[in-house]
Design a protein around this motif. Structure first.
Motif, PDB file in Angstrom:
ATOM      1  N   ALA A  58       0.654  -0.980  -0.372  1.00  0.00           N
ATOM      2  CA  ALA A  58      -0.187   0.202   0.079  1.00  0.00           C
ATOM      3  C   ALA A  58       0.720   1.092  -0.116  1.00  0.00           C
ATOM      4  CB  ALA A  58      -0.998  -0.782   1.186  1.00  0.00           C
ATOM      5  N   SER A  59       1.810   1.286   0.692  1.00  0.00           N
ATOM      6  CA  SER A  59       3.117   2.629   1.190  1.00  0.00           C
ATOM      7  C   SER A  59       4.201   2.524  -0.113  1.00  0.00           C
ATOM      8  CB  SER A  59       2.944   2.378   1.625  1.00  0.00           C
ATOM      9  OG  SER A  59       4.610   1.662   2.504  1.00  0.00           O
ATOM     10  N   THR A  60       3.703   1.680  -0.975  1.00  0.00           N
ATOM     11  CA  THR A  60       5.278   1.262  -2.437  1.00  0.00           C
ATOM     12  C   THR A  60       4.463   1.595  -3.862  1.00  0.00           C
ATOM     13  OG1 THR A  60       5.319  -0.881  -1.917  1.00  0.00           O
ATOM     14  CG2 THR A  60       7.172   0.498  -0.963  1.00  0.00           C
ATOM     15  N   GLN A  61       2.763   1.029  -3.316  1.00  0.00           N
ATOM     16  CA  GLN A  61       1.855   0.639  -4.246  1.00  0.00           C
ATOM     17  C   GLN A  61       3.353  -0.214  -5.676  1.00  0.00           C
ATOM     18  OE1 GLN A  61       0.415   4.043  -6.515  1.00  0.00           O
ATOM     19  NE2 GLN A  61       0.617   4.856  -4.534  1.00  0.00           N
ATOM     20  N   SER A  62       4.498  -0.839  -5.117  1.00  0.00           N
ATOM     21  CA  SER A  62       4.967  -1.903  -5.960  1.00  0.00           C
ATOM     22  C   SER A  62       5.195  -3.190  -5.553  1.00  0.00           C
ATOM     23  CB  SER A  62       6.326  -1.361  -6.160  1.00  0.00           C
ATOM     24  OG  SER A  62       7.321  -1.777  -6.384  1.00  0.00           O
ATOM     25  N   SER A  63       5.254  -3.922  -6.286  1.00  0.00           N
ATOM     26  CA  SER A  63       4.995  -6.414  -6.131  1.00  0.00           C
ATOM     27  C   SER A  63       6.548  -6.020  -5.971  1.00  0.00           C
ATOM     28  CB  SER A  63       4.471  -6.555  -7.285  1.00  0.00           C
ATOM     29  OG  SER A  63       3.025  -6.189  -7.443  1.00  0.00           O
ATOM     30  N   SER A 138       4.108  -5.891 -18.157  1.00  0.00           N
ATOM     31  CA  SER A 138       4.043  -4.533 -17.412  1.00  0.00           C
ATOM     32  C   SER A 138       5.400  -5.078 -16.014  1.00  0.00           C
ATOM     33  CB  SER A 138       3.110  -4.077 -16.483  1.00  0.00           C
ATOM     34  OG  SER A 138       2.446  -5.345 -15.837  1.00  0.00           O
ATOM     35  N   VAL A 139       6.002  -4.050 -15.975  1.00  0.00           N
ATOM     36  CA  VAL A 139       6.993  -3.811 -13.941  1.00  0.00           C
ATOM     37  C   VAL A 139       5.391  -3.746 -13.009  1.00  0.00           C
ATOM     38  CG1 VAL A 139       8.419  -2.626 -15.883  1.00  0.00           C
ATOM     39  CG2 VAL A 139       7.213  -1.503 -14.894  1.00  0.00           C
ATOM     40  N   GLY A 140       6.443  -4.672 -12.393  1.00  0.00           N
ATOM     41  CA  GLY A 140       6.094  -4.482 -10.737  1.00  0.00           C
ATOM     42  C   GLY A 140       6.211  -3.393  -9.613  1.00  0.00           C
ATOM     43  N   LEU A 141       6.306  -1.881 -10.662  1.00  0.00           N
ATOM     44  CA  LEU A 141       6.794  -0.543 -10.128  1.00  0.00           C
ATOM     45  C   LEU A 141       5.185   0.530  -9.838  1.00  0.00           C
ATOM     46  CD1 LEU A 141       9.755   0.572 -11.779  1.00  0.00           C
ATOM     47  CD2 LEU A 141       9.571  -0.699  -9.738  1.00  0.00           C
ATOM     48  N   PRO A 142       5.030   0.811  -9.205  1.00  0.00           N
ATOM     49  CA  PRO A 142       3.964   1.736  -9.348  1.00  0.00           C
ATOM     50  C   PRO A 142       3.472   1.782 -10.266  1.00  0.00           C
ATOM     51  CG  PRO A 142       5.767   2.702  -7.826  1.00  0.00           C
ATOM     52  CD  PRO A 142       6.374   1.430  -8.876  1.00  0.00           C
ATOM     53  N   GLY A 143       2.027   1.860 -10.719  1.00  0.00           N
ATOM     54  CA  GLY A 143       1.058   1.769 -12.187  1.00  0.00           C
ATOM     55  C   GLY A 143       1.754   3.143 -12.853  1.00  0.00           C
ATOM     56  N   GLN A 144       1.236   4.123 -12.355  1.00  0.00           N
ATOM     57  CA  GLN A 144       1.844   5.357 -13.318  1.00  0.00           C
ATOM     58  C   GLN A 144       2.724   5.524 -13.948  1.00  0.00           C
ATOM     59  OE1 GLN A 144       1.459   5.131  -9.962  1.00  0.00           O
ATOM     60  NE2 GLN A 144      -0.161   6.320  -9.616  1.00  0.00           N
ATOM     61  N   ILE A 181      -2.049  -4.123  -3.467  1.00  0.00           N
ATOM     62  CA  ILE A 181      -2.456  -5.213  -2.153  1.00  0.00           C
ATOM     63  C   ILE A 181      -3.219  -5.768  -2.443  1.00  0.00           C
ATOM     64  CG2 ILE A 181      -4.082  -5.004  -0.674  1.00  0.00           C
ATOM     65  CD1 ILE A 181      -3.744  -2.179   0.495  1.00  0.00           C
ATOM     66  N   GLY A 182      -4.068  -6.128  -4.150  1.00  0.00           N
ATOM     67  CA  GLY A 182      -4.130  -7.377  -4.483  1.00  0.00           C
ATOM     68  C   GLY A 182      -3.460  -8.255  -5.138  1.00  0.00           C
ATOM     69  N   ASN A 183      -2.225  -7.531  -5.738  1.00  0.00           N
ATOM     70  CA  ASN A 183      -1.181  -8.753  -6.498  1.00  0.00           C
ATOM     71  C   ASN A 183      -0.191  -8.915  -5.249  1.00  0.00           C
ATOM     72  OD1 ASN A 183      -2.238  -7.558  -8.930  1.00  0.00           O
ATOM     73  ND2 ASN A 183      -0.668  -6.033  -9.445  1.00  0.00           N
ATOM     74  N   VAL A 184       0.161  -8.346  -4.489  1.00  0.00           N
ATOM     75  CA  VAL A 184       0.828  -9.282  -3.315  1.00  0.00           C
ATOM     76  C   VAL A 184      -0.125 -10.306  -2.582  1.00  0.00           C
ATOM     77  CG1 VAL A 184       2.014  -8.505  -1.078  1.00  0.00           C
ATOM     78  CG2 VAL A 184       2.397  -7.303  -3.109  1.00  0.00           C
ATOM     79  N   THR A 185      -1.124 -10.101  -2.284  1.00  0.00           N
ATOM     80  CA  THR A 185      -2.225 -10.779  -1.906  1.00  0.00           C
ATOM     81  C   THR A 185      -1.763 -12.167  -2.914  1.00  0.00           C
ATOM     82  OG1 THR A 185      -3.446  -9.423  -0.446  1.00  0.00           O
ATOM     83  CG2 THR A 185      -4.112 -11.610  -0.280  1.00  0.00           C
ATOM     84  N   ALA A 186      -2.362 -12.036  -3.283  1.00  0.00           N
ATOM     85  CA  ALA A 186      -2.560 -13.426  -5.127  1.00  0.00           C
ATOM     86  C   ALA A 186      -1.283 -13.875  -4.531  1.00  0.00           C
ATOM     87  CB  ALA A 186      -2.389 -12.839  -6.298  1.00  0.00           C
ATOM     88  N   ASP A 187       0.324 -13.412  -5.118  1.00  0.00           N
ATOM     89  CA  ASP A 187       1.199 -14.347  -4.588  1.00  0.00           C
ATOM     90  C   ASP A 187       1.604 -14.757  -3.614  1.00  0.00           C
ATOM     91  OD1 ASP A 187       1.594 -12.245  -7.197  1.00  0.00           O
ATOM     92  OD2 ASP A 187       3.422 -10.474  -6.168  1.00  0.00           O
ATOM     93  N   LEU A 188       1.805 -14.135  -2.244  1.00  0.00           N
ATOM     94  CA  LEU A 188       1.676 -15.284  -1.350  1.00  0.00           C
ATOM     95  C   LEU A 188       0.259 -16.353  -1.105  1.00  0.00           C
ATOM     96  CD1 LEU A 188       2.484 -12.154   0.968  1.00  0.00           C
ATOM     97  CD2 LEU A 188       3.655 -13.991   0.605  1.00  0.00           C
ATOM     98  N   GLY A 189      -0.947 -16.176  -1.690  1.00  0.00           N
ATOM     99  CA  GLY A 189      -1.680 -16.790  -1.934  1.00  0.00           C
ATOM    100  C   GLY A 189      -1.437 -18.077  -2.953  1.00  0.00           C
ATOM    101  N   ALA A 190      -0.924 -17.555  -4.529  1.00  0.00           N
ATOM    102  CA  ALA A 190      -0.219 -18.522  -4.517  1.00  0.00           C
ATOM    103  C   ALA A 190       0.662 -19.769  -4.143  1.00  0.00           C
ATOM    104  CB  ALA A 190       0.364 -17.963  -5.779  1.00  0.00           C
ATOM    105  N   THR A 191       1.443 -19.331  -3.253  1.00  0.00           N
ATOM    106  CA  THR A 191       2.584 -19.460  -2.772  1.00  0.00           C
ATOM    107  C   THR A 191       2.229 -20.366  -1.746  1.00  0.00           C
ATOM    108  OG1 THR A 191       4.177 -17.378  -2.500  1.00  0.00           O
ATOM    109  CG2 THR A 191       4.539 -19.113  -1.073  1.00  0.00           C
ATOM    110  N   ALA A 192       1.584 -20.137  -1.419  1.00  0.00           N
ATOM    111  CA  ALA A 192       0.383 -20.889  -0.536  1.00  0.00           C
ATOM    112  C   ALA A 192      -0.092 -22.566  -0.624  1.00  0.00           C
ATOM    113  CB  ALA A 192      -0.883 -20.183   0.436  1.00  0.00           C
TER     114      ALA A 192
END
Length: 202
Positions: A58-63, A138-144, A181-192
């Motif tokens: 949320a604070s960095t907007q970067s995966s 796309s790159v895992g950096l802030p969407g802008q 937040i959704g992407n990071v949650t999905a990354d950890l969900g995939a890891t689970a």
């Protein structure tokens, strides 16, 4: 008059932000279900385990910026094997952006509405594979950073003007918080899920 039209457009822009953010939150909730159903996780354990990574997202907007914290959460808070998290998370952070196709479709739908262009459901469905391919590039950096480069091909594929994308870029900060937040949650969900199915026994 012009003032009424401006007010209506601002409301539409607010609705765009709300719809996009809401869809990102919905996808995040779906990831929780996947982690529970297919990753064998308990809701409280998974939610508390990934919270620090979500905070960084949320604070960095970067995966990519969230990757070190994701690795730490996976290993120490969730108890996943190092072999699994070290393989899945860097790959997921680089390639797996579950929320990106949602952004492209919603942005195109807004442009079509604002431009008075009708797009059939079939055309929208036909462009979905393109949104997936674009999201992987796309790159895992802030969407802008990559907003124009990723949205332009989808808009052009639908025959839409690309000029309104500049306006949507200007208001992308709030939706991008929920997207990351959704992407990071999905990354950890995939890891689970991978941990559940392939973790070493020793």
């Amino acid at each position: 008059d012009a003032k009424t039209a401006r007010v209506e457009f601002n409301r539409a822009l607010g609705a765009y932000i709300a719809v996009q953010s809401g869809l990102y939150l919905l996808m995040t909730l779906i990831v929780y279900v996947v982690a529970i159903a297919f990753g064998g996780e308990k809701l409280r354990h998974f939610a508390s385990g990934i919270a620090p990574a979500q905070g960084i997202a949320a604070s960095t907007q970067s995966s990519l910026a969230s990757l070190p914290v994701m690795l730490e959460c996976a290993r120490t808070r969730l108890g996943y094997h190092n072999e699994v998290s070290s393989l899945v998370l860097p790959m997921a952070a680089s390639l797996f952006r579950i929320t990106s196709p949602v952004q492209y479709v919603v942005a195109c739908a807004f442009i079509a509405w604002a431009s008075g262009i009708e797009i059939s459901m079939w055309h929208m469905l036909a462009v979905v594979p393109l949104t997936v391919v674009v999201s992987m590039g796309s790159v895992g950096l802030p969407g802008q950073v990559s907003f124009m480069a990723t949205n332009v091909p989808v808009a052009q594929a639908l025959g839409l003007p690309i000029e309104p994308l500049g306006l949507l870029l200007a208001v992308d900060t709030i939706p991008d918080v929920f997207s990351t937040i959704g992407n990071v949650t999905a990354d950890l969900g995939a890891t689970a899920v991978v941990e559940k199915r392939t973790a070493p026994t020793s």
